[in-house]
Motif scaffolding. Structure first.
Motif, PDB file in Angstrom:
ATOM      1  N   UNK A 151     -43.474 -23.421  28.221  1.00  0.00           N
ATOM      2  CA  UNK A 151     -42.230 -23.626  27.471  1.00  0.00           C
ATOM      3  C   UNK A 151     -41.987 -25.100  27.180  1.00  0.00           C
ATOM      4  N   UNK A 152     -42.417 -25.966  28.108  1.00  0.00           N
ATOM      5  CA  UNK A 152     -42.172 -27.401  27.949  1.00  0.00           C
ATOM      6  C   UNK A 152     -43.329 -28.108  27.229  1.00  0.00           C
ATOM      7  N   UNK A 153     -44.342 -27.376  26.849  1.00  0.00           N
ATOM      8  CA  UNK A 153     -45.467 -27.975  26.135  1.00  0.00           C
ATOM      9  C   UNK A 153     -46.332 -28.859  26.998  1.00  0.00           C
ATOM     10  N   UNK A 154     -46.401 -28.548  28.296  1.00  0.00           N
ATOM     11  CA  UNK A 154     -47.197 -29.330  29.232  1.00  0.00           C
ATOM     12  C   UNK A 154     -48.590 -28.737  29.392  1.00  0.00           C
ATOM     13  N   UNK A 155     -49.554 -29.588  29.687  1.00  0.00           N
ATOM     14  CA  UNK A 155     -50.939 -29.167  29.901  1.00  0.00           C
ATOM     15  C   UNK A 155     -51.126 -28.768  31.358  1.00  0.00           C
ATOM     16  N   UNK A 156     -51.951 -27.753  31.569  1.00  0.00           N
ATOM     17  CA  UNK A 156     -52.297 -27.305  32.919  1.00  0.00           C
ATOM     18  C   UNK A 156     -53.766 -27.609  33.153  1.00  0.00           C
ATOM     19  N   UNK A 157     -54.060 -28.684  33.901  1.00  0.00           N
ATOM     20  CA  UNK A 157     -55.433 -29.037  34.240  1.00  0.00           C
ATOM     21  C   UNK A 157     -55.870 -28.185  35.423  1.00  0.00           C
ATOM     22  N   UNK A 158     -56.961 -27.439  35.246  1.00  0.00           N
ATOM     23  CA  UNK A 158     -57.368 -26.405  36.207  1.00  0.00           C
ATOM     24  C   UNK A 158     -58.726 -26.708  36.822  1.00  0.00           C
ATOM     25  N   UNK A 159     -58.772 -26.837  38.152  1.00  0.00           N
ATOM     26  CA  UNK A 159     -60.040 -26.869  38.870  1.00  0.00           C
ATOM     27  C   UNK A 159     -60.507 -25.436  39.055  1.00  0.00           C
ATOM     28  N   UNK A 160     -61.767 -25.159  38.699  1.00  0.00           N
ATOM     29  CA  UNK A 160     -62.216 -23.769  38.728  1.00  0.00           C
ATOM     30  C   UNK A 160     -63.748 -23.716  38.714  1.00  0.00           C
ATOM     31  N   UNK A 161     -64.355 -23.482  39.877  1.00  0.00           N
ATOM     32  CA  UNK A 161     -65.804 -23.340  39.946  1.00  0.00           C
ATOM     33  C   UNK A 161     -66.215 -22.026  39.282  1.00  0.00           C
ATOM     34  N   UNK A 162     -67.506 -21.877  38.944  1.00  0.00           N
ATOM     35  CA  UNK A 162     -67.927 -20.782  38.062  1.00  0.00           C
ATOM     36  C   UNK A 162     -67.554 -19.407  38.594  1.00  0.00           C
ATOM     37  N   UNK A 163     -67.640 -19.191  39.913  1.00  0.00           N
ATOM     38  CA  UNK A 163     -67.352 -17.849  40.432  1.00  0.00           C
ATOM     39  C   UNK A 163     -65.877 -17.476  40.349  1.00  0.00           C
ATOM     40  N   UNK A 164     -65.016 -18.479  40.111  1.00  0.00           N
ATOM     41  CA  UNK A 164     -63.587 -18.212  39.950  1.00  0.00           C
ATOM     42  C   UNK A 164     -63.144 -18.200  38.487  1.00  0.00           C
ATOM     43  N   UNK A 165     -64.071 -18.445  37.580  1.00  0.00           N
ATOM     44  CA  UNK A 165     -63.717 -18.484  36.160  1.00  0.00           C
ATOM     45  C   UNK A 165     -63.241 -17.138  35.603  1.00  0.00           C
ATOM     46  N   UNK A 166     -63.761 -15.988  36.068  1.00  0.00           N
ATOM     47  CA  UNK A 166     -63.169 -14.735  35.583  1.00  0.00           C
ATOM     48  C   UNK A 166     -61.676 -14.637  35.900  1.00  0.00           C
ATOM     49  N   UNK A 167     -61.286 -15.060  37.109  1.00  0.00           N
ATOM     50  CA  UNK A 167     -59.862 -15.060  37.449  1.00  0.00           C
ATOM     51  C   UNK A 167     -59.111 -16.103  36.631  1.00  0.00           C
TER      52      UNK A 167
END
Length: 295
Positions: A151-167
């Motif tokens: 809603x506020x137009x903020x970016x969400x920087x996400x740490x995510x190794x390959x096995x967690x990418x489906x989630x």
């Protein structure tokens, strides 16, 4: 050949010489050993600021930076944003701020409100995200916080190794209005062919969510004796999966200084995308970042 300017979307600043009250950088303390990288003592200076990275990058045609949360262990994450905002006022080159917020707690909105007092605050990284994805959790409080980010137009920087990418893909699809940026191409922990294929398959799945952007950064961290050829296929796979419209570039400085110099790494990234059109190169090197991170 046109040499396009870069917006570097991943740097870290700190000041342990004259810290504001309550601020800490536990990962830079003398006895701390990084859980993935191991010994990082060679980069543990007392202070690293916008002046420091400007000195190292000034011949690489960098027009702006994004600082990503670094004051881990601080009493209040908003203190880092206040400190950075003061620094930004006299910076030799512009930068914006991706801060920390405890998105899964009752403190999340108050922290976001505090960060928002800075005109340079543009997004959030929360290290609690990856354990949550790995556990298959969907936290209602976290989900509500992500809606506020959108809603506020903020970016969400996400740490995510390959096995967690489906989630991670499911998270992005639950929040189609949220701009999600995959940190460090998923921070590959290994560079063998089997790992690469698993990573590439999951990365392609993550790219199917149209609101996800890939941050091409930190490639040297787990390939400390990298070569020109060893990094290329990882960058090629990112550009193939996300396309030039959804890739940005980051140095991960000064962490990646453990493995090379600023100009060498950035020139390699430039080389890897040199076969793209001028307009496509410009998108990856700066235009996408300018839009996402308000530079």
């Amino acid at each position: 050949m046109t040499r396009h300017p870069i917006i570097d979307t991943h740097v870290h600043f700190w000041d342990m010489a004259t810290p504001d009250l309550g601020m800490k950088w536990v990962w830079l303390e003398k006895e701390f050993v990084h859980p993935i990288l191991g010994d990082i003592d060679a980069m543990k200076s007392v202070k690293y600021t916008i002046e420091s990275v400007f000195a190292e990058s000034r011949f690489a045609d960098v027009s702006g930076f994004v600082h990503v949360q670094a004051a881990l262990g601080s009493a209040d994450p908003v203190d880092e944003t206040r400190w950075l905002t003061r620094m930004r006022e006299s910076a030799p080159v512009p930068f914006t701020i991706v801060a920390h917020a405890d998105l899964g707690t009752e403190h999340a909105i108050a922290q976001l409100d505090g960060h928002a007092e800075s005109p340079y605050f543009v997004g959030v990284r929360d290290f609690a995200a990856e354990p949550m994805l790995a556990a298959g959790e969907i936290n209602p409080v976290y989900e509500a916080s992500l809606r506020v980010l959108a809603e506020r137009g903020l970016v969400y920087d996400l740490d995510c190794e390959w096995m967690n990418m489906p989630a991670g893909t499911e998270l992005a699809r639950r929040h189609p209005d949220l701009s999600v940026v995959l940190e460090h191409i998923g921070f590959p922990r290994s560079r063998d062919d089997e790992y690469f294929e698993n990573w590439k398959r999951s990365l392609t799945e993550l790219a199917s969510a149209p609101n996800v952007t890939c941050k091409i950064s930190g490639l040297a961290m787990t390939d400390p004796r990298f070569t020109r050829d060893s990094l290329r296929r990882w960058v090629d796979a990112c550009v193939e999966a996300f396309g030039p419209d959804r890739c940005v570039l980051g140095s991960n400085w000064p962490v990646d200084r453990l493995y090379s110099s600023y100009d060498v790494i950035m020139d390699l990234y430039r080389e890897y995308i040199a076969e793209l059109s001028d307009s496509e190169q410009s998108k990856i090197l700066s235009e996408n970042a300018a839009r996402l991170y308000r530079l």
